[in-house]
Design a protein around this motif. Sequence first.
Motif, PDB file in Angstrom:
ATOM      1  N   TRP A   1      41.184  62.538  28.780  1.00 21.58           N
ATOM      2  CA  TRP A   1      40.736  62.892  27.150  1.00 21.58           C
ATOM      3  C   TRP A   1      41.753  63.696  26.507  1.00 21.58           C
ATOM      4  O   TRP A   1      41.364  63.793  25.600  1.00 21.58           O
ATOM      5  N   LYS A   2      42.914  64.015  27.169  1.00 19.11           N
ATOM      6  CA  LYS A   2      44.069  64.085  26.640  1.00 19.11           C
ATOM      7  C   LYS A   2      44.634  63.235  25.923  1.00 19.11           C
ATOM      8  O   LYS A   2      45.819  63.531  25.039  1.00 19.11           O
ATOM      9  N   LYS A   3      44.465  62.139  26.322  1.00 21.81           N
ATOM     10  CA  LYS A   3      45.787  61.042  25.364  1.00 21.81           C
ATOM     11  C   LYS A   3      44.504  60.333  24.447  1.00 21.81           C
ATOM     12  O   LYS A   3      44.003  59.647  24.876  1.00 21.81           O
ATOM     13  N   LYS A   4      45.057  60.660  23.302  1.00 21.49           N
ATOM     14  CA  LYS A   4      43.401  60.301  22.684  1.00 21.49           C
ATOM     15  C   LYS A   4      43.755  58.865  22.203  1.00 21.49           C
ATOM     16  O   LYS A   4      42.214  57.997  21.883  1.00 21.49           O
ATOM     17  N   ALA A   5      44.504  57.752  22.415  1.00 24.39           N
ATOM     18  CA  ALA A   5      44.898  55.880  22.696  1.00 24.39           C
ATOM     19  C   ALA A   5      44.213  56.107  23.542  1.00 24.39           C
ATOM     20  O   ALA A   5      43.926  54.954  23.224  1.00 24.39           O
ATOM     21  N   SER A   6      44.289  56.229  24.401  1.00 23.57           N
ATOM     22  CA  SER A   6      43.664  56.087  25.770  1.00 23.57           C
ATOM     23  C   SER A   6      42.011  56.320  25.657  1.00 23.57           C
ATOM     24  O   SER A   6      41.448  55.314  26.307  1.00 23.57           O
ATOM     25  N   LEU A   7      41.806  57.188  25.293  1.00 23.62           N
ATOM     26  CA  LEU A   7      40.479  57.669  25.437  1.00 23.62           C
ATOM     27  C   LEU A   7      39.475  56.744  24.189  1.00 23.62           C
ATOM     28  O   LEU A   7      38.502  56.419  24.654  1.00 23.62           O
ATOM     29  N   LEU A   8      40.580  56.637  23.193  1.00 22.88           N
ATOM     30  CA  LEU A   8      39.377  55.795  22.071  1.00 22.88           C
ATOM     31  C   LEU A   8      39.472  53.827  22.760  1.00 22.88           C
ATOM     32  O   LEU A   8      38.660  53.826  22.541  1.00 22.88           O
TER      33      LEU A   8
END
Length: 510
Positions: free
Chosen positions: A301-308
């Motif tokens: 959740w701390k990595k916006k691109a990965s979460l998206l």
Amino acid sequence: MGEDLIQFYKEKIKKEWKIAFLAAFLGCLLVHIFKFTNTLPNHDSLFNVYADQNVTGSGRWFLQYACGVSSYFDLPWVNGLLCAVYLGLTAAIVAETLDMKNPVVIVLSSLVLVTTISTTETLFFEFTADGYLLALMMCALAAYLGCKGNRWYHYAIGGVCICLSLAVYQAYLSFAVVLSVCYLVIHMLNEGMDAKAAWKWVGKNIVIYGAAMAGYFVLWKLILAVTGIPANDYQGISEVGTLRLATILSGAVESVKNLLLYFLEWNILEHPVTLYAVLNILFLLCFVFIVIAAIVKSGIWKKKASLLTLLICLIACVPVISIWSFLSDGVQYRPMMMHSVSLLYILAIVLFDKWACRRTSTAFGLLIALICFNCSVMANISYFYLDKCYERSNYMGSQMMERIEQAQEEHGEEIESIAFVGTQVESVAFANTAPGDRIHLLGTLLEDHLLYDHIHAYLYISNIYGLDLPAASYEDRQVLENTGDVQNMGIWPAENSVEIIDGVLVIKLS
């Protein structure tokens, strides 16, 4: 003799593969043995007592070879054993693809595959079920090679598997794609794969699947051109290859609707909520919970691109499960076309094992076990009604044959052909009134008896009782239906429901 095979089994076959195969194989036999050891035909079985399954016009140009392993006869036990073997191999491939190590996780995942209503409905068509489940196995293998392969020939073999699977049953493409998505989701959570690497992986698989689909389509068109067989309209297959905005928009709506109906059976705002729906609602709540828990605990959740990227992959499963709805308006999804939904259950099992505490994961495992048991009960309720249908059909067929033989004895030289007039299809189909509200999703393929119109009554009596009268032509039946003599006849089994009119032995069904 055989020492090398024994050594290969001991040294090369992983323990996890053995557990997955045996759980699926034995589970399949236990749940579906009544279907495998009895003659339980449905309306399509009458056309497939012996059939070469050459349905190239429907895009299934490899089906006859996939089904040829068990011969072209409808052999319940032989076909059933092959189905159990293919499901066992599929379970082993899925376990390896998703890196399962926990024996409980492997067993539960294997049981999900064999008890899902998609498997049950596939077995209604047991004369082709072995070919279909071979195609399912090939899609699982293609996904594994796309996920774990690291050589060009791995991807080439995976593409061939996809191509051949499409040529058996097109709907299983979704199984390969959703299995690949499950692999990606698990690895993004467990190993911290970043967004850039994930999208590169997605791009690679799009190329593999795109090339396989293109190869399938080109080969099909070449086969049609060489054989002179036209593409038919079954399930909108003739429309595939043309993209229309209206079809894409309606496909988006249908994909959501199909998934909701799969989980809930029907509109629960209008109909009673069944145990099947309750269990699936609990599953969906658990699925959302474990996805959120995994996102939080993994730190993604701390990595916006990965979460998206992760959320896009999960949401993409909805349209992928009904992917052919986007390519043709004529596609109507049934449970047997939605085997890929079972992978969502399996994904949740794997995530709970990794990201939930022991008690929580155990409780979820019990929920999955209960879902599997309920689906097993639904399967056997369906087989119970198939058995009753067969018994009723036998009784009705014997009565008809007795009346036919009586007419032949009295008016043998006058009778040139036989016609069954009218149809009882609306009254014999369970459709929207599945008994006990326990098998609604499977009820559309169940009937009270099989002699409900001309073609099915004629085939049944010919196959079972050896009827030697030719069938009246469609044109002759249309003329007969509009005559006063037929209008004045009684409806079967009334005494005057069997008459000889203009050389045709007429049996009036409705």
